[in-house]
Design an enzyme around this catalytic site. Structure first.
Site, PDB file in Angstrom:
ATOM      1  N   ASP A  38      40.932  42.285  40.962  1.00 31.94           N
ATOM      2  CA  ASP A  38      42.286  42.367  40.435  1.00 31.94           C
ATOM      3  C   ASP A  38      43.569  41.140  41.285  1.00 31.94           C
ATOM      4  O   ASP A  38      44.530  41.837  41.070  1.00 31.94           O
ATOM      5  CB  ASP A  38      42.446  43.159  40.535  1.00 31.94           C
ATOM      6  N   LYS A  78      40.453  39.383  36.451  1.00 25.42           N
ATOM      7  CA  LYS A  78      41.289  39.273  35.670  1.00 25.42           C
ATOM      8  C   LYS A  78      41.903  38.831  36.289  1.00 25.42           C
ATOM      9  O   LYS A  78      42.256  37.670  36.861  1.00 25.42           O
ATOM     10  CB  LYS A  78      42.146  40.661  36.704  1.00 25.42           C
TER      11      LYS A  78
END
Length: 160
Positions: A38, A78
């Site tokens: 992330d 991501k």
């Protein structure tokens, strides 16, 4: 952050080798079933800069994934969409059975996306990739031998 049973939290900079050493030490002789990234750079508000910084974060995450993920494992990554994502996708396709890109509704930015990668294949050694029966031979010369002879006969090709 409060601790969780069966979880170990490490804090470090993914760009530093020491962080990778801490992760490997914590894993011991095991490998991860899943690596989640992330990571997000500090946004500067310029699409191209933000995208390239995001790709740099992806490379750092991939470096850690390569060393910690078990064969057959999952990798979720991501990133900010942009032109370099095709190169990242090509790399991921070479390492996983299946790679999908998605843009979940809950993601905060319209440019953020995820790659969901299943079935980690690992990486062959560079030596096996570099081996070729044509090493040291100009690629394709034998394939064009007749055409080269014709060009020489027409005076259109000078071998010097």
């Amino acid at each position: 952050m409060d601790g969780l049973e069966y979880h170990t939290f490490l804090q470090g900079d993914v760009a530093h080798e020491e962080t990778l050493r801490q992760i490997l030490k914590t894993l011991g002789d095991r490998r991860a079933d899943l690596v989640l990234s992330d990571l997000a750079p500090a946004l500067v508000g310029l699409k191209s800069e933000d995208h390239l910084n995001s790709m740099q974060c992806c490379l750092q995450a991939a470096r850690i994934m390569e060393r910690t993920l078990k064969l057959g494992g999952l990798f979720v990554l991501k990133f900010q969409s942009g032109p370099e994502m095709t190169h990242l996708r090509a790399y991921l396709d070479s390492r996983f059975d299946t790679v999908r890109s998605i843009r979940p509704g809950a993601i905060r930015s319209t440019r953020e996306m995820l790659f969901i990668c299943k079935g980690f294949l690992g990486r062959q050694s560079i030596a096996s990739e570099a081996k070729s029966k044509n090493v040291g031979k100009h690629e394709g010369v034998d394939q064009w031998h007749g055409e080269l002879q014709w060009l020489r006969g027409q005076g259109l090709l000078d071998d010097e």
